[in-house]
Design a protein around this motif. Structure first.
Motif, PDB file in Angstrom:
ATOM      1  N   TRP A  43       0.853  -1.177   0.000  1.00 37.92           N
ATOM      2  CA  TRP A  43       0.000   0.000   0.000  1.00 37.92           C
ATOM      3  C   TRP A  43       0.899   1.239   0.000  1.00 37.92           C
ATOM      4  CZ3 TRP A  43      -5.201  -0.144  -0.566  1.00 37.92           C
ATOM      5  CH2 TRP A  43      -5.838  -1.367  -0.330  1.00 37.92           C
ATOM      6  N   PHE A  44       0.571   2.148  -0.883  1.00 33.14           N
ATOM      7  CA  PHE A  44       1.182   3.466  -0.915  1.00 33.14           C
ATOM      8  C   PHE A  44       0.059   4.483  -0.710  1.00 33.14           C
ATOM      9  CE2 PHE A  44       5.575   3.012  -2.532  1.00 33.14           C
ATOM     10  CZ  PHE A  44       5.579   1.651  -2.797  1.00 33.14           C
ATOM     11  N   ARG A  45       0.442   5.704  -0.399  1.00 32.65           N
ATOM     12  CA  ARG A  45      -0.568   6.749  -0.281  1.00 32.65           C
ATOM     13  C   ARG A  45      -0.021   8.069  -0.818  1.00 32.65           C
ATOM     14  NH1 ARG A  45      -0.698   7.356   6.364  1.00 32.65           N
ATOM     15  NH2 ARG A  45       1.338   8.387   6.600  1.00 32.65           N
ATOM     16  N   GLN A  46      -0.958   8.901  -1.233  1.00 32.00           N
ATOM     17  CA  GLN A  46      -0.582  10.218  -1.738  1.00 32.00           C
ATOM     18  C   GLN A  46      -1.544  11.253  -1.196  1.00 32.00           C
ATOM     19  OE1 GLN A  46      -0.200  10.495  -6.014  1.00 32.00           O
ATOM     20  NE2 GLN A  46       1.114  12.297  -5.841  1.00 32.00           N
ATOM     21  N   ALA A  47      -1.003  12.155  -0.403  1.00 32.46           N
ATOM     22  CA  ALA A  47      -1.788  13.244   0.143  1.00 32.46           C
ATOM     23  C   ALA A  47      -1.785  14.420  -0.835  1.00 32.46           C
ATOM     24  CB  ALA A  47      -1.215  13.678   1.492  1.00 32.46           C
ATOM     25  N   PRO A  48      -2.773  15.299  -0.743  1.00 30.81           N
ATOM     26  CA  PRO A  48      -2.827  16.449  -1.656  1.00 30.81           C
ATOM     27  C   PRO A  48      -1.542  17.263  -1.610  1.00 30.81           C
ATOM     28  CG  PRO A  48      -4.878  16.248  -0.445  1.00 30.81           C
ATOM     29  CD  PRO A  48      -3.934  15.249   0.162  1.00 30.81           C
ATOM     30  N   GLY A  49      -0.966  17.510  -2.775  1.00 32.41           N
ATOM     31  CA  GLY A  49       0.236  18.323  -2.858  1.00 32.41           C
ATOM     32  C   GLY A  49       1.514  17.632  -2.458  1.00 32.41           C
ATOM     33  N   LYS A  50       1.433  16.340  -2.183  1.00 29.95           N
ATOM     34  CA  LYS A  50       2.623  15.606  -1.753  1.00 29.95           C
ATOM     35  C   LYS A  50       2.904  14.450  -2.696  1.00 29.95           C
ATOM     36  CE  LYS A  50       2.293  16.720   3.164  1.00 29.95           C
ATOM     37  NZ  LYS A  50       2.322  16.160   4.544  1.00 29.95           N
ATOM     38  N   GLU A  51       4.115  13.916  -2.601  1.00 28.26           N
ATOM     39  CA  GLU A  51       4.483  12.776  -3.417  1.00 28.26           C
ATOM     40  C   GLU A  51       3.906  11.486  -2.821  1.00 28.26           C
ATOM     41  OE1 GLU A  51       8.762  14.429  -5.166  1.00 28.26           O
ATOM     42  OE2 GLU A  51       8.698  12.644  -3.907  1.00 28.26           O
ATOM     43  N   ARG A  52       3.774  10.501  -3.686  1.00 27.99           N
ATOM     44  CA  ARG A  52       3.314   9.198  -3.224  1.00 27.99           C
ATOM     45  C   ARG A  52       4.349   8.610  -2.275  1.00 27.99           C
ATOM     46  NH1 ARG A  52       0.691   5.268  -7.620  1.00 27.99           N
ATOM     47  NH2 ARG A  52      -0.331   7.275  -7.961  1.00 27.99           N
ATOM     48  N   GLU A  53       3.874   8.013  -1.171  1.00 28.16           N
ATOM     49  CA  GLU A  53       4.795   7.452  -0.194  1.00 28.16           C
ATOM     50  C   GLU A  53       4.397   6.034   0.188  1.00 28.16           C
ATOM     51  OE1 GLU A  53       4.824   9.720   3.422  1.00 28.16           O
ATOM     52  OE2 GLU A  53       2.747   9.214   3.927  1.00 28.16           O
ATOM     53  N   PHE A  54       5.400   5.284   0.560  1.00 26.21           N
ATOM     54  CA  PHE A  54       5.215   3.899   0.983  1.00 26.21           C
ATOM     55  C   PHE A  54       4.511   3.843   2.327  1.00 26.21           C
ATOM     56  CE2 PHE A  54       6.171  -0.478   1.569  1.00 26.21           C
ATOM     57  CZ  PHE A  54       6.632  -0.646   2.864  1.00 26.21           C
ATOM     58  N   VAL A  55       3.612   2.876   2.468  1.00 29.09           N
ATOM     59  CA  VAL A  55       2.916   2.661   3.737  1.00 29.09           C
ATOM     60  C   VAL A  55       3.289   1.307   4.333  1.00 29.09           C
ATOM     61  CG1 VAL A  55       0.674   2.430   4.864  1.00 29.09           C
ATOM     62  CG2 VAL A  55       0.980   4.121   3.030  1.00 29.09           C
ATOM     63  N   ALA A  56       3.062   0.232   3.572  1.00 27.04           N
ATOM     64  CA  ALA A  56       3.315  -1.113   4.088  1.00 27.04           C
ATOM     65  C   ALA A  56       3.417  -2.084   2.922  1.00 27.04           C
ATOM     66  CB  ALA A  56       2.196  -1.554   5.023  1.00 27.04           C
ATOM     67  N   ALA A  57       4.144  -3.180   3.143  1.00 32.38           N
ATOM     68  CA  ALA A  57       4.282  -4.217   2.131  1.00 32.38           C
ATOM     69  C   ALA A  57       4.280  -5.582   2.789  1.00 32.38           C
ATOM     70  CB  ALA A  57       5.572  -4.027   1.329  1.00 32.38           C
ATOM     71  N   ILE A  58       3.842  -6.567   2.016  1.00 29.05           N
ATOM     72  CA  ILE A  58       3.856  -7.953   2.476  1.00 29.05           C
ATOM     73  C   ILE A  58       4.344  -8.833   1.335  1.00 29.05           C
ATOM     74  CG2 ILE A  58       1.396  -8.270   1.905  1.00 29.05           C
ATOM     75  CD1 ILE A  58       1.268 -10.134   4.399  1.00 29.05           C
ATOM     76  N   ARG A  59       5.338  -9.650   1.620  1.00 29.99           N
ATOM     77  CA  ARG A  59       5.914 -10.516   0.613  1.00 29.99           C
ATOM     78  C   ARG A  59       5.093 -11.791   0.462  1.00 29.99           C
ATOM     79  NH1 ARG A  59       9.215  -7.763   3.566  1.00 29.99           N
ATOM     80  NH2 ARG A  59      10.913  -6.558   2.624  1.00 29.99           N
ATOM     81  N   TRP A  60       5.446 -12.597  -0.540  1.00 32.99           N
ATOM     82  CA  TRP A  60       4.728 -13.845  -0.746  1.00 32.99           C
ATOM     83  C   TRP A  60       4.866 -14.747   0.477  1.00 32.99           C
ATOM     84  CZ3 TRP A  60       7.304 -18.425  -0.368  1.00 32.99           C
ATOM     85  CH2 TRP A  60       8.694 -18.383  -0.471  1.00 32.99           C
ATOM     86  N   SER A  61       5.995 -14.565   1.199  1.00 34.53           N
ATOM     87  CA  SER A  61       6.252 -15.351   2.404  1.00 34.53           C
ATOM     88  C   SER A  61       5.464 -14.843   3.610  1.00 34.53           C
ATOM     89  CB  SER A  61       7.743 -15.313   2.734  1.00 34.53           C
ATOM     90  OG  SER A  61       8.136 -13.976   3.034  1.00 34.53           O
ATOM     91  N   SER A  62       4.773 -13.715   3.420  1.00 35.35           N
ATOM     92  CA  SER A  62       4.008 -13.034   4.470  1.00 35.35           C
ATOM     93  C   SER A  62       4.871 -12.217   5.423  1.00 35.35           C
ATOM     94  CB  SER A  62       3.117 -13.996   5.262  1.00 35.35           C
ATOM     95  OG  SER A  62       2.104 -14.510   4.433  1.00 35.35           O
ATOM     96  N   SER A  63       6.155 -12.062   5.125  1.00 32.40           N
ATOM     97  CA  SER A  63       6.940 -11.109   5.912  1.00 32.40           C
ATOM     98  C   SER A  63       6.506  -9.698   5.538  1.00 32.40           C
ATOM     99  CB  SER A  63       8.429 -11.305   5.684  1.00 32.40           C
ATOM    100  OG  SER A  63       8.774 -10.976   4.355  1.00 32.40           O
ATOM    101  N   THR A  64       6.582  -8.782   6.471  1.00 31.55           N
ATOM    102  CA  THR A  64       6.011  -7.449   6.274  1.00 31.55           C
ATOM    103  C   THR A  64       7.028  -6.337   6.514  1.00 31.55           C
ATOM    104  OG1 THR A  64       5.250  -7.416   8.566  1.00 31.55           O
ATOM    105  CG2 THR A  64       3.689  -8.202   6.896  1.00 31.55           C
ATOM    106  N   SER A  65       6.742  -5.188   5.932  1.00 30.58           N
ATOM    107  CA  SER A  65       7.520  -3.973   6.154  1.00 30.58           C
ATOM    108  C   SER A  65       6.548  -2.821   6.319  1.00 30.58           C
ATOM    109  CB  SER A  65       8.447  -3.690   4.968  1.00 30.58           C
ATOM    110  OG  SER A  65       9.344  -4.745   4.738  1.00 30.58           O
ATOM    111  N   TYR A  66       6.921  -1.849   7.140  1.00 35.77           N
ATOM    112  CA  TYR A  66       6.048  -0.698   7.387  1.00 35.77           C
ATOM    113  C   TYR A  66       6.857   0.596   7.371  1.00 35.77           C
ATOM    114  CZ  TYR A  66       2.625  -4.087   9.076  1.00 35.77           C
ATOM    115  OH  TYR A  66       1.743  -5.139   9.170  1.00 35.77           O
ATOM    116  N   ALA A  67       6.194   1.657   6.968  1.00 34.80           N
ATOM    117  CA  ALA A  67       6.766   2.977   7.138  1.00 34.80           C
ATOM    118  C   ALA A  67       6.760   3.314   8.631  1.00 34.80           C
ATOM    119  CB  ALA A  67       5.950   4.006   6.368  1.00 34.80           C
TER     120      ALA A  67
END
Length: 122
Positions: A35-59
């Motif tokens: 998941w990424f997100r983009q607020a008004p007037g700002k660049e798109r930013e990373f929020v969270a990711a999950i790999r096929w193995s189900s390991s996760t990363s978060y902002a």
């Protein structure tokens, strides 16, 4: 792979929302999802990711408040967002990548959903 995001809405600060992203193909299960997100007037930013193995990363900005999960049987990925803040207001996009590293960078993603708007009022 087509991605369809849903679940956005208008909530007050402190509330919760759950976003969902449905993928069109079973090959989804071999992709990392994010998941990424983009607020008004700002660049798109990373929020969270999950790999096929189900390991996760978060902002750092969402650690401890957001949880990403996937259901390979249903070809879906979800983002549970708790303790929402006004600064979480943005259009949220789900994305799919064949890679397992560098997932915080949008350039690694081949497929993007259409976005769903989350608005958090103070």
């Amino acid at each position: 792979v087509q991605l369809q995001a849903s679940g956005g809405g208008l909530v007050q600060a402190g509330a919760s929302l759950r976003l969902s992203c449905a993928a069109s193909e079973r090959t989804f299960r071999s992709y990392a999802m994010a998941w990424f997100r983009q607020a008004p007037g700002k660049e798109r930013e990373f929020v969270a990711a999950i790999r096929w193995s189900s390991s996760t990363s978060y902002a750092d900005s969402v650690k401890g408040r957001f949880t990403i999960s996937r259901d390979n049987a249903k070809n879906t990925v979800s983002l549970q967002m708790n303790s929402l803040k006004p600064e979480d207001t943005a259009v949220y996009y789900c994305a799919a990548s064949p890679q397992s590293n560098g997932l915080e960078y949008s350039r690694g993603y081949n497929y993007w959903g259409q976005g769903t708007l989350v608005t958090v009022s103070s």
